[in-house]
Design an enzyme around this catalytic site. Structure first.
Site, PDB file in Angstrom:
ATOM      1  N   GLY A  16     -80.185 -77.084  34.082  1.00 56.88           N
ATOM      2  CA  GLY A  16     -80.280 -75.724  35.188  1.00 56.88           C
ATOM      3  C   GLY A  16     -79.068 -74.708  35.036  1.00 56.88           C
ATOM      4  CG  HIS A 113     -86.017 -69.069  22.020  1.00 57.65           C
ATOM      5  ND1 HIS A 113     -86.651 -70.530  22.142  1.00 57.65           N
ATOM      6  CD2 HIS A 113     -85.470 -69.114  21.109  1.00 57.65           C
ATOM      7  CE1 HIS A 113     -86.318 -71.191  20.950  1.00 57.65           C
ATOM      8  NE2 HIS A 113     -85.839 -70.379  20.085  1.00 57.65           N
TER       9      HIS A 113
HETATM   10  C1  GAR Z   1     -81.052 -73.315  27.191  1.00 57.04           C
HETATM   11  O1  GAR Z   1     -80.470 -73.274  26.306  1.00 57.04           O
HETATM   12  C2  GAR Z   1     -82.585 -72.664  27.072  1.00 57.04           C
HETATM   13  O2  GAR Z   1     -82.579 -71.427  26.272  1.00 57.04           O
HETATM   14  C3  GAR Z   1     -83.084 -73.605  26.224  1.00 57.04           C
HETATM   15  O3  GAR Z   1     -82.985 -74.961  26.962  1.00 57.04           O
HETATM   16  C4  GAR Z   1     -81.698 -74.742  27.523  1.00 57.04           C
HETATM   17  C5  GAR Z   1     -81.872 -75.200  28.979  1.00 57.04           C
HETATM   18  O4  GAR Z   1     -80.579 -75.278  29.593  1.00 57.04           O
HETATM   19  N1  GAR Z   1     -84.668 -73.284  26.296  1.00 57.04           N
HETATM   20  C6  GAR Z   1     -85.488 -73.538  25.265  1.00 57.04           C
HETATM   21  O5  GAR Z   1     -85.165 -74.086  24.217  1.00 57.04           O
HETATM   22  C7  GAR Z   1     -86.835 -73.168  25.478  1.00 57.04           C
HETATM   23  N2  GAR Z   1     -87.487 -72.921  24.078  1.00 57.04           N
HETATM   24  P1  GAR Z   1     -80.398 -75.200  31.170  1.00 57.04           P
HETATM   25  O6  GAR Z   1     -81.187 -76.100  31.658  1.00 57.04           O
HETATM   26  O7  GAR Z   1     -78.986 -75.507  31.366  1.00 57.04           O
HETATM   27  O8  GAR Z   1     -80.795 -73.907  31.238  1.00 57.04           O
END
Ligand code: GAR
Length: 204
Positions: A16, A113
């Site tokens: 998150g 993304h």
């Molecule tokens: C982030 O890097 C987001 O861009 C990626 O997952 C991570 C979540 O981190 N999302 C994807 O790859 C979607 N295809 P977070 O929970 O710390 O925000």
């Protein structure tokens, strides 16, 4: 009656940090035209839920494992309606949504993304896998993209992108952190403000 902000729901699955960037942006005024009303996680142990609780934001857990894809989407829709949600932000939400769901919220779902779409995106490219693929290819520049969500994974209209150089000797982990810090946490709040403002303007 004219309202000052739209209602936002953030869908999460993990740490998150992007949700945190949205909460911070709301507190600092970078997001001014929207308010986070609800955080939904498909995982009950997601640290993102803790971040939401710390910020006094209502949370819900909707498990795909328990409800199945359609059951999960129906439950999410129900929560969105109950909470009068205008914009859905996918902030590290690791489930693909079906066309039946995305059609209902045209230009109302935003995703972040961790690459410059159309590179390293689509089914199978999520989280660290994206950075592993970028390093394997040897790209010198990567970045992040915020886009609207439609029925094609990572295929909707691009709202904002930001490029990030790839330092030599990067690991997937170090590159992920760099892309988050220099790109994702900046462009996601800005995109949310842009879309929120647009919705308010359409109501004038
Ligand atoms: C982030 O890097 C987001 O861009 C990626 O997952 C991570 C979540 O981190 N999302 C994807 O790859 C979607 N295809 P977070 O929970 O710390 O925000």
């Amino acid at each position: 009656m004219k309202r000052n902000n739209v209602n936002i729901a953030v869908l999460v699955s993990g740490g998150g940090t992007n949700l945190q960037a949205l909460i911070d942006a709301q507190n600092s005024g970078i997001i001014n035209s929207g308010r986070i009303k609800l955080v939904i996680s498909n995982k009950s142990d997601a640290y993102a839920l803790k971040r939401a609780e710390n910020a006094n934001i209502k949370t819900a857990v909707v498990s795909k494992k328990e409800l199945g894809q359609v059951g999960m989407e129906n439950k999410i829709s129900e929560l969105l309606t109950q909470n009068s949600i205008d914009i859905i932000v996918l902030a590290g939400f690791m489930c693909i949504l079906t066309a039946d769901f995305t059609k209902k919220y045209d230009k109302r779902i935003i995703n972040v993304h961790p690459s410059l779409i159309p590179s390293f995106c689509g089914e199978g490219f999520y989280g660290l896998k994206v950075h592993e693929a970028a390093l394997k290819k040897g790209v010198k520049v990567t970045g992040a993209t915020v886009h609207f969500v439609n029925e094609i994974p990572d295929g909707g209209e691009i709202i904002l992108q930001k490029a990030v150089t790839v330092p030599e000797n990067s690991t997937p982990e170090s590159l992920q952190k760099r892309v988050m810090r220099l790109a994702e946490w900046k462009i996601l709040p800005r995109a949310v403000e842009i879309v929120s403002q647009k919705i308010l303007k359409e109501e004038e």
